[in-house]
Design an enzyme around this catalytic site. Structure first.
Site, mmCIF file in Angstrom:
data_model
loop_
_atom_site.group_PDB
_atom_site.id
_atom_site.type_symbol
_atom_site.label_atom_id
_atom_site.label_comp_id
_atom_site.label_asym_id
_atom_site.label_seq_id
_atom_site.Cartn_x
_atom_site.Cartn_y
_atom_site.Cartn_z
ATOM 1 N N ASP A 12 7.994 -5.660 51.904
ATOM 2 C CA ASP A 12 6.729 -4.967 52.113
ATOM 3 C C ASP A 12 5.792 -6.017 52.691
ATOM 4 O O ASP A 12 5.445 -6.973 52.011
ATOM 5 C CB ASP A 12 6.235 -4.443 50.759
ATOM 6 C CG ASP A 12 4.829 -3.855 50.825
ATOM 7 O OD1 ASP A 12 4.182 -3.961 51.884
ATOM 8 O OD2 ASP A 12 4.381 -3.314 49.804
ATOM 9 N N HIS A 19 -0.722 1.594 49.487
ATOM 10 C CA HIS A 19 0.716 1.265 49.477
ATOM 11 C C HIS A 19 1.581 2.438 49.954
ATOM 12 O O HIS A 19 2.590 2.755 49.331
ATOM 13 C CB HIS A 19 1.138 0.867 48.065
ATOM 14 C CG HIS A 19 0.537 -0.410 47.580
ATOM 15 N ND1 HIS A 19 1.033 -1.642 47.941
ATOM 16 C CD2 HIS A 19 -0.503 -0.654 46.751
ATOM 17 C CE1 HIS A 19 0.330 -2.590 47.344
ATOM 18 N NE2 HIS A 19 -0.623 -2.019 46.619
ATOM 19 N N GLY A 105 16.724 -21.975 54.304
ATOM 20 C CA GLY A 105 18.179 -21.813 54.303
ATOM 21 C C GLY A 105 18.707 -20.529 53.692
ATOM 22 O O GLY A 105 19.778 -20.064 54.047
ATOM 23 N N ASN A 106 17.959 -19.933 52.740
ATOM 24 C CA ASN A 106 18.427 -18.710 52.091
ATOM 25 C C ASN A 106 17.206 -17.874 51.715
ATOM 26 O O ASN A 106 16.262 -18.394 51.114
ATOM 27 C CB ASN A 106 19.228 -19.079 50.833
ATOM 28 C CG ASN A 106 19.992 -17.895 50.276
ATOM 29 O OD1 ASN A 106 19.515 -16.764 50.273
ATOM 30 N ND2 ASN A 106 21.198 -18.159 49.796
ATOM 31 N N ASP A 133 11.495 2.997 46.680
ATOM 32 C CA ASP A 133 10.150 2.406 46.649
ATOM 33 C C ASP A 133 9.485 2.768 45.329
ATOM 34 O O ASP A 133 9.759 3.804 44.742
ATOM 35 C CB ASP A 133 9.299 2.921 47.820
ATOM 36 C CG ASP A 133 7.956 2.197 47.905
ATOM 37 O OD1 ASP A 133 7.935 0.963 47.689
ATOM 38 O OD2 ASP A 133 6.928 2.859 48.174
ATOM 39 N N TYR A 230 3.257 -11.817 37.121
ATOM 40 C CA TYR A 230 3.568 -10.485 37.621
ATOM 41 C C TYR A 230 2.911 -10.223 38.971
ATOM 42 O O TYR A 230 1.708 -10.325 39.105
ATOM 43 C CB TYR A 230 3.157 -9.389 36.614
ATOM 44 C CG TYR A 230 4.073 -8.249 36.826
ATOM 45 C CD1 TYR A 230 5.168 -8.032 36.001
ATOM 46 C CD2 TYR A 230 3.940 -7.466 37.962
ATOM 47 C CE1 TYR A 230 6.072 -7.049 36.278
ATOM 48 C CE2 TYR A 230 4.847 -6.491 38.249
ATOM 49 C CZ TYR A 230 5.906 -6.272 37.405
ATOM 50 O OH TYR A 230 6.809 -5.308 37.706
ATOM 51 N N LYS A 233 6.304 -4.690 41.940
ATOM 52 C CA LYS A 233 7.679 -4.229 41.732
ATOM 53 C C LYS A 233 8.549 -4.665 42.911
ATOM 54 O O LYS A 233 8.048 -5.083 43.941
ATOM 55 C CB LYS A 233 7.694 -2.711 41.567
ATOM 56 C CG LYS A 233 7.182 -2.283 40.206
ATOM 57 C CD LYS A 233 8.145 -2.679 39.091
ATOM 58 C CE LYS A 233 7.468 -2.522 37.736
ATOM 59 N NZ LYS A 233 8.224 -3.160 36.657
ATOM 60 N N ASP A 235 11.202 -2.886 44.458
ATOM 61 C CA ASP A 235 11.676 -1.856 45.378
ATOM 62 C C ASP A 235 13.097 -2.147 45.907
ATOM 63 O O ASP A 235 13.260 -2.630 47.036
ATOM 64 C CB ASP A 235 10.667 -1.704 46.515
ATOM 65 C CG ASP A 235 9.276 -1.341 45.972
ATOM 66 O OD1 ASP A 235 9.185 -0.829 44.840
ATOM 67 O OD2 ASP A 235 8.287 -1.584 46.652
ATOM 68 N N TYR A 356 -0.840 -5.848 36.142
ATOM 69 C CA TYR A 356 -2.067 -6.508 35.685
ATOM 70 C C TYR A 356 -2.565 -5.770 34.456
ATOM 71 O O TYR A 356 -2.313 -4.589 34.268
ATOM 72 C CB TYR A 356 -3.154 -6.597 36.742
ATOM 73 C CG TYR A 356 -3.211 -5.493 37.765
ATOM 74 C CD1 TYR A 356 -3.906 -4.324 37.528
ATOM 75 C CD2 TYR A 356 -2.557 -5.644 38.992
ATOM 76 C CE1 TYR A 356 -3.979 -3.332 38.488
ATOM 77 C CE2 TYR A 356 -2.615 -4.648 39.964
ATOM 78 C CZ TYR A 356 -3.337 -3.504 39.701
ATOM 79 O OH TYR A 356 -3.406 -2.535 40.649
HETATM 80 P P1 13P Z 1 4.490 -1.617 46.091
HETATM 81 O O1 13P Z 1 5.237 -2.518 45.110
HETATM 82 O O2 13P Z 1 5.392 -0.581 46.687
HETATM 83 O O3 13P Z 1 3.768 -2.425 47.113
HETATM 84 O O4 13P Z 1 3.424 -0.796 45.254
HETATM 85 C C1 13P Z 1 2.476 -1.516 44.532
HETATM 86 C C2 13P Z 1 1.520 -0.659 43.761
HETATM 87 O O5 13P Z 1 0.729 -1.218 43.025
HETATM 88 C C3 13P Z 1 1.547 0.799 43.879
HETATM 89 O O6 13P Z 1 0.571 1.408 43.081
HETATM 90 MG MG MG Z 2 2.863 -2.445 48.885
HETATM 91 MG MG MG Z 3 6.919 -0.837 48.052
#
Ligand code: 13P
Ligand code: MG
Ligand code: MG
Ligand code: 13P
Length: 371
Positions: A12, A19, A105-106, A133, A230, A233, A235, A356
């Protein structure tokens, strides 16, 4: 014989109206760069998709897994999109998943998610890529168990002599960074006792017990473990081989008919149903409370290292069948129901999984009032 590698690398790097989804030029830029890479004979074929605000590069080549050149290509594409498109246009969360500055490298551990699989092509090799997602890698635990270990989902486990020998699941402990392999059906209870904890134990690979042939590979990135805090996410993506000694395509898809609850959704901090959607019908705009979390399914044949889709490398849209309207309706009902609980667990994730939280501040403010 030359082996074929499929690398699915996603990130992303910015989106429109929050988002929701990428800007079209970002996707076009990735296509253009991958076309050049085919011409330069670095890779054999490609497909660029998006699901919600994540852009994914499906790349086929003969260079094996963890190839620095292929990883660098993907990293550069995401970096260039960020610098040339997302930042100048002030797209939302531009460069969100690029946690490191320079490629080393990775691409693993740098932010983007990756799943790779290398194999010797069979006479005919159907390939499926799932991309989700607003959720995290543990989202695949339940469907992977159903596909490769549950005979009520996969008829082949009973009636196909090769599948009947079972599968070997590689499970990753994300906290300790260690792997364990478990064989089903013999160790199904041990496997289930681990993978029920979706935030810590995730299935990273599945092998066929008959000959140790690779059957599935999933992304296992947890941005929070890379960043040390944190940050959102992850995805996830998942590659599966189907048919003839593997579960049939229809058995693989059957695992998604009843939407299961996954962590993610709004602010990465809520449990919501994983809704299977069509990408061709553009059902991948995550609009209700930034969700619910969703998954697209793409199907190809692979022939001499090249993706063969319904038109050129355009994949079959696996959830574009009226039957999935049933799942989408159930997912919508579950989503609306989960929202009636607001910020009360289990609608909201455990405190240590939250993206958060105001809890430390609230506790600080109230500390002298606790008697
Ligand atoms: P993404 O991880 O898809 O960017 O979404 C973040 C988010 O806070 C959605 O509410
Ligand atoms: Mg996002
Ligand atoms: Mg996302
Ligand atoms: P075919 O005999 O058409 O290949 O179908 C077999 C199968 O696996 C159906 O799921």
């Amino acid at each position: 014989m030359v082996k074929t590698t499929i690398s699915v690398i996603k990130a992303d790097v910015g989106s429109i109206a929050g988002h929701m989804c990428p800007y079209s030029k970002m996707v076009e830029y990735a296509r253009e760069r991958l076309k050049e890479a085919v011409e330069a004979r670095l890779i054999k074929s490609y497909y660029v998709y998006y699901v919600g605000d994540d852009i994914g590069l499906v790349i086929t080549h003969d260079k094996g897994e963890e190839n620095p050149k292929v990883h660098e290509l993907a990293w550069n594409i995401f970096k260039e999109i960020t610098e040339k498109i997302s930042k100048p246009l002030k797209l939302y969360a531009a460069g969100q998943d690029l946690l490191k500055d320079a490629f080393s490298g990775n691409i693993k551990g740098m932010g983007p998610g990756i799943a790779e699989i290398e194999f010797e092509e069979r006479g005919s090799d159907p390939i499926i890529v799932f991309a989700a997602d607003k959720t995290s890698p543990g989202a695949w635990n339940l469907p992977l168990y159903k596909i490769f270990a549950d005979p009520f989902n996969t008829a082949g486990l009973i009636i196909d002599p090769v599948l009947h020998e079972g599968f070997i699941f590689e499970v990753m402990d994300l906290r300790e960074g260690k792997n364990v392999k478990l064989k089903t059906p013999e160790e199904s209870y041990d496997l289930l006792s681990l993978i029920g904890t979706v935030n810590r134990y995730v299935i990273s690979r599945v092998y066929r017990a008959h000959d140790n042939e690779i059957a599935a590979s999933a992304s296992t990135t947890r941005l929070s473990y890379i960043a040390g805090k944190y940050v959102g996410k992850d995805d996830p993506v998942l590659i599966i081989r189907a048919q003839a000694g593997f579960p049939a395509l229809g058995e693989v898809l059957a695992a998604f008919i009843t939407p299961h609850l996954v962590p993610g959704w709004m602010r990465g901090s809520h449990y919501g149903p994983l809704m299977p959607v069509s990408f061709r019908k553009k059902q991948n705009i995550v609009s209700y409370f930034d969700g619910p979390p969703r998954v697209i399914g793409m199907g190809w044949q692979i022939s001499n290292g090249v993706l063969v889709g319904v038109e050129d490398t355009e994949p079959v849209d696996l959830f574009d069948d009226p039957v999935w309207e049933h799942s989408r309706r159930i997912a919508t009902e579950i989503a609306v129901y989960m929202r009636t609980m607001g910020e009360v667990m289990p609608a909201r994730v455990e405190v240590e999984e939250m993206e958060y939280t105001t809890l430390p501040k609230v506790l600080e403010k109230l500390k002298n009032r606790f008697k």
